[in-house]
Design an enzyme around this catalytic site. Sequence first.
Site, PDB file in Angstrom:
ATOM      1  NE  ARG B  49      13.079  80.481  61.012  1.00  0.00           N
ATOM      2  CZ  ARG B  49      11.951  80.533  60.329  1.00  0.00           C
ATOM      3  NH1 ARG B  49      10.797  80.811  60.943  1.00  0.00           N
ATOM      4  NH2 ARG B  49      11.908  80.318  59.036  1.00  0.00           N
ATOM      5  CG  ASP B 238      16.780  83.923  54.000  1.00  0.00           C
ATOM      6  OD1 ASP B 238      16.372  82.880  53.487  1.00  0.00           O
ATOM      7  OD2 ASP B 238      16.611  84.206  55.205  1.00  0.00           O
TER       8      ASP B 238
END
Lengths: 347, 347
Positions: B49, B238
């Site tokens: 991740r 992100d």
Amino acid sequence: MKDSPTLWWDAAACSIRYIEQTLLPDEERIAECRTVERWATAIRRLEVRGAPALGVAGAYGVALAAATCSEEDLSGFMNAVRRDAATLRATRPTAINLAWGIDRVLARIGRERDIAGVRRAAVGEADAIAREDTACCHAIGEYGAGLLPDSCTVLTHCNAGALACSSWGTALGVIRSAIVAGKDVRVIACETRPLLQGARLTAWELARDGIPVTVITDSMAAHVMRTRKIDAFIVGADRITRDAVFNKIGTYMHAICARHHGIPFYVAAPLSTFDPENLADGVIIEERGREEVATIGGRTFVPEAAGVMNFGFDATPMELVSAVITDKGVREPPLDIPALLSRSTAK
Amino acid sequence: MKDSPTLWWDAAACSIRYIEQTLLPDEERIAECRTVERWATAIRRLEVRGAPALGVAGAYGVALAAATCSEEDLSGFMNAVRRDAATLRATRPTAINLAWGIDRVLARIGRERDIAGVRRAAVGEADAIAREDTACCHAIGEYGAGLLPDSCTVLTHCNAGALACSSWGTALGVIRSAIVAGKDVRVIACETRPLLQGARLTAWELARDGIPVTVITDSMAAHVMRTRKIDAFIVGADRITRDAVFNKIGTYMHAICARHHGIPFYVAAPLSTFDPENLADGVIIEERGREEVATIGGRTFVPEAAGVMNFGFDATPMELVSAVITDKGVREPPLDIPALLSRSTAK
């Protein structure tokens, strides 16, 4: 909706009975405590917690000290009870109510002339404190209910509910009273790390009463404020000075975010939570053990080589508080605490 | 301090090797993935991740699709690889880098004339993306290090470290580069509920490198800002649109609190994180499963009768960001993203 008591005196057994809160929501166990030493541990372990409940816990603790003391002359007996009271008082430094409940029972029993009278008076005064706490919560609830719209979504942090009081609750008392008054209230409960009182206790007691409740992590509250219609943030308090509200760690962050989004931030607390003597700088913020942060559900998530800080409470400056909901009415800052308390005593 | 890779191509086994991050900090296991289906699961389960790492993961995912496809004619082969790419792309909707890495390898292999060429080119392009990501992190680190005082305490949220990238890190890359430059940096890592990437990953990788790190719950950050000297808050991202930074849930709350305390709030991210096409309103915020919030370490803390919300990310409006630290330099909002990206392409 009915009052569900959190702790009470078992006259037959001369012991304290209480809902053991560290086991919730998995197990609803009524525990029994027969010694002051064990009661101090129970308070320290948060088996019973919440500012108003700690007032009641302190009071019953003195009653337990009197019930279990084996001294036979009155002055030795009273000294032993006072030593036990000091032990109990030292368990949690931030919540003012614990010391308040202890001191009130000590003052009452100081007027008695024999040991049997002390024992009776201690239980009687502690019972009175518990009854009054429930009455205070209902008063807070009714005053606070008037602040909520007829249909609303309310955010809360930690547990300022029935489990934090003798019954009914302060912040959750406002919600219960609003629902009793016919309002439609939905609750979003912040889980409240590290000990998850929001997820475990607030969600449990609201669900038990059929009140719609949704749990979020503490870090989601600001996002929820930005993206959903939130009508109010309501919390309890462990101590209120003229300049700040001491409450569960995270309260300060929520208050900043509520102000940023123009959401009213309410503090619900009985007058026994008010501290007329200190300013925020004079209040000790309890720091607790590493393992509460590092280990959850039996698994350790923080590597040993890393440090941990664990503050139990924070101070929210009064400028961020929209209003304090007390058992004597709603007050907007700035607060005149001595006047608020003396009016209450005069009444 | 050395570069420690997070994921890489195993040419001998035609598989992806990676640090299985859900097991940290208890166990440091190098896992192996041999199928696209398992790789999609690994990405969904957050075994790998972090936005830049997801760019590399998407790229190696296409390489894995090409390596494992059994179609024998080029057009059928390419269709199958594109179907696999679509599966991988759908695993995480918020981080832009995943799609970016996938698209870049797809574009590169579209120029090949035979299956063997496609397979070679896919691995080559993915390796290039991984190498470039490490170079980007070092560039970000060097630009960002200049923003930190010679001795400082930095707050961070989630993991924007080596584990979130090919290596070195974005937010933690800034800290590593500052230390390499001789600065004295202490880190306070917010644990980052629900999945505790701060406690598990940031604390682990900083402690591994001998960097002083202390873990707090997310709810303690504002209290720490009020009571200690905090020099900066640094996070990764992100996705960055002109008007907002999308990052791990909680970032928005920290940005509000940092502004309230006058603490600089920095976002560290490579240009591959920038989205020139959307505004914040057009970006989907991933919602994840109930169990991530309700169950920790195998114990369930939220009663079944209570609801749960689980947002993976939030949007921090650009007004709360002091500066964005990119691999092409430090930029203060307002950002001209098309110009930033075209200058980079032109270079």
